[in-house]
Motif scaffolding. Structure first.
Motif, PDB file in Angstrom:
ATOM      1  N   THR A 140      -3.598  10.156  -3.911  1.00  0.00           N
ATOM      2  CA  THR A 140      -4.108   8.901  -4.471  1.00  0.00           C
ATOM      3  C   THR A 140      -3.507   7.756  -3.673  1.00  0.00           C
ATOM      4  O   THR A 140      -2.287   7.566  -3.668  1.00  0.00           O
ATOM      5  CB  THR A 140      -3.711   8.764  -5.955  1.00  0.00           C
ATOM      6  OG1 THR A 140      -4.111   9.939  -6.656  1.00  0.00           O
ATOM      7  CG2 THR A 140      -4.393   7.554  -6.574  1.00  0.00           C
ATOM      8  N   ASP A 184      -1.809  -0.600  -8.632  1.00  0.00           N
ATOM      9  CA  ASP A 184      -2.901   0.284  -9.046  1.00  0.00           C
ATOM     10  C   ASP A 184      -2.399   1.707  -9.273  1.00  0.00           C
ATOM     11  O   ASP A 184      -2.842   2.390 -10.202  1.00  0.00           O
ATOM     12  CB  ASP A 184      -4.015   0.283  -7.996  1.00  0.00           C
ATOM     13  CG  ASP A 184      -4.737  -1.049  -7.903  1.00  0.00           C
ATOM     14  OD1 ASP A 184      -4.490  -1.926  -8.766  1.00  0.00           O
ATOM     15  OD2 ASP A 184      -5.537  -1.231  -6.957  1.00  0.00           O
ATOM     16  N   ALA A 208      -3.447   3.640  -2.834  1.00  0.00           N
ATOM     17  CA  ALA A 208      -3.802   2.342  -3.411  1.00  0.00           C
ATOM     18  C   ALA A 208      -2.581   1.429  -3.382  1.00  0.00           C
ATOM     19  O   ALA A 208      -1.460   1.885  -3.102  1.00  0.00           O
ATOM     20  CB  ALA A 208      -4.278   2.526  -4.855  1.00  0.00           C
ATOM     21  N   ASN A 211      -2.638   3.746 -12.708  1.00  0.00           N
ATOM     22  CA  ASN A 211      -3.310   5.044 -12.672  1.00  0.00           C
ATOM     23  C   ASN A 211      -2.482   6.095 -13.395  1.00  0.00           C
ATOM     24  O   ASN A 211      -2.988   6.821 -14.269  1.00  0.00           O
ATOM     25  CB  ASN A 211      -3.551   5.443 -11.213  1.00  0.00           C
ATOM     26  CG  ASN A 211      -4.249   6.774 -11.040  1.00  0.00           C
ATOM     27  OD1 ASN A 211      -3.940   7.764 -11.703  1.00  0.00           O
ATOM     28  ND2 ASN A 211      -5.192   6.814 -10.109  1.00  0.00           N
ATOM     29  N   LEU A 265       0.839  -1.202   0.000  1.00  0.00           N
ATOM     30  CA  LEU A 265       0.000   0.000   0.000  1.00  0.00           C
ATOM     31  C   LEU A 265       0.871   1.247   0.000  1.00  0.00           C
ATOM     32  O   LEU A 265       1.904   1.319   0.677  1.00  0.00           O
ATOM     33  CB  LEU A 265      -0.902  -0.002   1.226  1.00  0.00           C
ATOM     34  CG  LEU A 265      -2.076   0.979   1.245  1.00  0.00           C
ATOM     35  CD1 LEU A 265      -3.032   0.716   0.084  1.00  0.00           C
ATOM     36  CD2 LEU A 265      -2.828   0.868   2.568  1.00  0.00           C
TER      37      LEU A 265
END
Length: 227
Positions: free
Chosen positions: A195, A201, A197, A205, A180
């Protein structure tokens, strides 16, 4: 007695400048700036009219003597950066060290910095963390990534927009794609964005964006952190 003041400046929103910081800058004889052109915008906004000179990574060793000579002659000097706290990812520590070595008092006027602002907004543990600044571009980079992959504290990195995707790819490779993390961009500015994630991810992104702009801080969870 002369004093070196290390004055934190806003990381984006000029309204974050403290009344005490304004008072100090109005009281000193000289202001050392990371970039006098950038600092002029802040100084003009607060109607601060003091002599300035540059103090940045390309001239710091030359200007340290100039700065300490001013202090030893009885002048009060403040040191500011383009954004944030002097000494964090800039040569401000050299000025502070030199002042201490000369027996000159050093006073810090606290304020915002991108590292702890991003950390607080990331939603990742803030009780124990390690600040790494910018990773080495070439020599020692892989070794440092391997070492940080085992770090159990939250990790704070700085990165430029044009190298962000490369960094996210490397973090996924060394830390694991499910680790994470949070990318914090343009903090306190109009287009502020956090952001949060898994690394895979985040990579996807930002790869899907036409461009990436702004000042960036990347916060990564420690090895054993899970939700």
């Amino acid at each position: 007695m002369s004093t070196l003041f290390l004055v934190a400046t806003p990381i984006g929103n000029l309204k974050d400048f403290s009344p005490r910081a304004v008072e100090v800058l109005n009281s000193v004889d000289y202001i050392a700036c990371e970039d006098t052109r950038t600092s002029s915008k802040l100084l003009q906004a607060y109607q601060i009219n003091k002599p300035t000179f540059s103090f940045h990574q390309h001239n710091e060793h030359k200007k340290v003597d100039y700065l300490t000579d001013l202090l030893m002659s009885g002048s009060q000097v403040a040191l500011i950066t383009d954004a944030g706290m002097p000494g964090i990812s800039d040569p401000g520590f050299l000025a502070s060290r030199a002042a201490h070595q000369k027996g000159i008092p050093v006073v810090v006027i606290p304020g915002p910095d991108a590292a702890t602002t991003a950390l607080a907004g990331s939603g990742l543990p803030c009780d124990r963390y390690v600040f790494e600044g910018f990773l080495p571009h070439k020599k020692g980079r892989q070794k440092r990534l391997k070492e940080l992959a085992e770090e159990e504290r939250t990790i704070i990195l700085y990165e430029s927009p044009n190298r962000l995707i490369k960094l996210l790819r490397e973090l996924g490779e060394y830390f694991g794609k499910e680790r994470l993390a949070a990318v914090c961009r343009e903090l306190t500015k109009t287009y502020e964005e956090i952001t949060r994630a898994p690394l895979s991810d985040l990579q996807q992104n930002y790869e899907n964006r036409d461009s990436v702009k702004g000042e960036i801080v990347v916060i990564i969870a420690g090895k054993k952190y899970s939700e």
